[in-house]
Design an enzyme around this catalytic site. Sequence first.
Site, short mmCIF file in Angstrom:
data_model
loop_
_atom_site.label_atom_id
_atom_site.label_comp_id
_atom_site.label_asym_id
_atom_site.label_seq_id
_atom_site.Cartn_x
_atom_site.Cartn_y
_atom_site.Cartn_z
N TYR A 155 14.94 39.13 11.22
CA TYR A 155 15.37 38.54 9.80
C TYR A 155 16.35 39.42 9.01
O TYR A 155 16.42 39.28 7.72
CB TYR A 155 14.01 38.19 8.84
CG TYR A 155 13.18 36.95 9.27
CD1 TYR A 155 13.95 35.83 9.22
CD2 TYR A 155 11.70 37.01 9.84
CE1 TYR A 155 13.21 34.50 9.41
CE2 TYR A 155 11.28 35.82 10.16
CZ TYR A 155 11.92 34.67 10.37
OH TYR A 155 11.16 33.82 10.48
N ASN A 207 4.96 29.46 6.82
CA ASN A 207 5.18 27.88 6.84
C ASN A 207 5.29 27.66 8.10
O ASN A 207 6.01 26.71 8.72
CB ASN A 207 6.56 27.79 6.25
CG ASN A 207 7.63 28.66 6.88
OD1 ASN A 207 7.37 29.25 7.74
ND2 ASN A 207 8.94 28.74 6.43
N HIS A 220 8.86 28.95 13.06
CA HIS A 220 10.34 29.28 13.07
C HIS A 220 11.30 28.58 13.96
O HIS A 220 10.71 28.30 15.30
CB HIS A 220 10.79 30.90 13.20
CG HIS A 220 11.83 31.07 13.83
ND1 HIS A 220 13.29 31.25 12.70
CD2 HIS A 220 12.80 31.26 14.86
CE1 HIS A 220 14.16 31.35 13.36
NE2 HIS A 220 13.91 31.40 14.70
N GLU A 279 18.19 35.01 19.59
CA GLU A 279 16.81 35.12 19.64
C GLU A 279 15.94 35.04 20.90
O GLU A 279 14.92 35.86 20.92
CB GLU A 279 16.21 34.11 18.49
CG GLU A 279 17.03 34.29 17.27
CD GLU A 279 16.81 33.19 16.41
OE1 GLU A 279 16.17 32.18 16.50
OE2 GLU A 279 17.28 33.50 15.28
P1 ATP Z 1 13.01 30.41 9.79
O1 ATP Z 1 14.44 31.05 9.73
O2 ATP Z 1 11.59 31.15 9.81
O3 ATP Z 1 12.99 29.19 10.80
P2 ATP Z 1 14.25 28.57 7.64
O4 ATP Z 1 15.37 28.76 8.44
O5 ATP Z 1 13.69 27.40 7.32
O6 ATP Z 1 12.88 29.51 8.27
P3 ATP Z 1 15.21 31.01 5.94
O7 ATP Z 1 16.01 30.75 4.83
O8 ATP Z 1 15.86 31.31 7.21
O9 ATP Z 1 14.34 29.76 6.45
O10 ATP Z 1 14.13 31.89 5.68
C1 ATP Z 1 13.34 32.56 6.68
C2 ATP Z 1 11.93 32.79 6.30
O11 ATP Z 1 11.62 33.66 5.21
C3 ATP Z 1 11.31 31.30 5.93
O12 ATP Z 1 10.89 30.67 7.06
C4 ATP Z 1 9.85 31.88 5.31
O13 ATP Z 1 9.12 32.20 6.14
C5 ATP Z 1 10.59 33.11 4.27
N1 ATP Z 1 11.26 32.53 2.97
C6 ATP Z 1 12.41 31.89 2.92
N2 ATP Z 1 12.59 31.65 1.39
C7 ATP Z 1 11.49 32.17 0.91
C8 ATP Z 1 11.04 32.58 -0.56
N3 ATP Z 1 11.88 31.82 -1.35
N4 ATP Z 1 10.26 33.09 -0.73
C9 ATP Z 1 9.29 33.55 0.18
N5 ATP Z 1 9.55 33.51 1.56
C10 ATP Z 1 10.81 32.98 2.04
MG MG Z 2 16.11 30.59 9.23
#
Ligand code: ATP
Ligand code: MG
Length: 138
Positions: free
Chosen positions: A50, A113, A116, A127
């Site tokens: 991340y 959530n 991923h 990845e």
């Molecule tokens: P992922 O990359 O896990 O598939 P995504 O692409 O929907 O999810 P991203 O914006 O890439 O979302 O964020 C990565 C992860 O960081 C999210 O899946 C969540 O677990 C966490 N995350 C994102 N936004 C927030 C926030 N505002 N507060 C807390 N955790 C967050």
């Molecule tokens: Mg993402």
Amino acid sequence: MANRTFTIIKPDSVRKGNFGKIISRLESEGFRILGLKKVSLSTKQAQGFYAVHSERPFYPDLVKYMTSGPVYVAALEKEGAVPALRKLMGATDPSKADAGTIRKEFGESIEQNAIHGSDSDENAAIEIGFFFAESELL
Ligand code: ATP
Ligand code: MG
């Protein structure tokens, strides 16, 4: 054309016993599982995975969450795999996710959530490469 994507069944899903239900959803939506492993992410792995979010306020908590228990990582194949998985997952915040999506059904919060999914073909390849050798993809 068959494309690849990468998924993580996140720690909250594994803890709650939702791994089988989520994998079943993926299979029934036509994703083929090329490779699957149960792993515990190290802090370094979670930070690296991340890294794009390293300046965001939620990053330290995100790393703690992703290292809070084992996860399943999987390489998947399907036509249009990246957008198909993003659609099946639903919005990042489960409370905003469409009905019938995995995050709506299994997600707990915007952080916890459930799952991923890669956001581009290029990131999917990167990845998958973090966790699998090409010879492990069948
Ligand atoms: P992922 O990359 O896990 O598939 P995504 O692409 O929907 O999810 P991203 O914006 O890439 O979302 O964020 C990565 C992860 O960081 C999210 O899946 C969540 O677990 C966490 N995350 C994102 N936004 C927030 C926030 N505002 N507060 C807390 N955790 C967050
Ligand atoms: Mg993402």
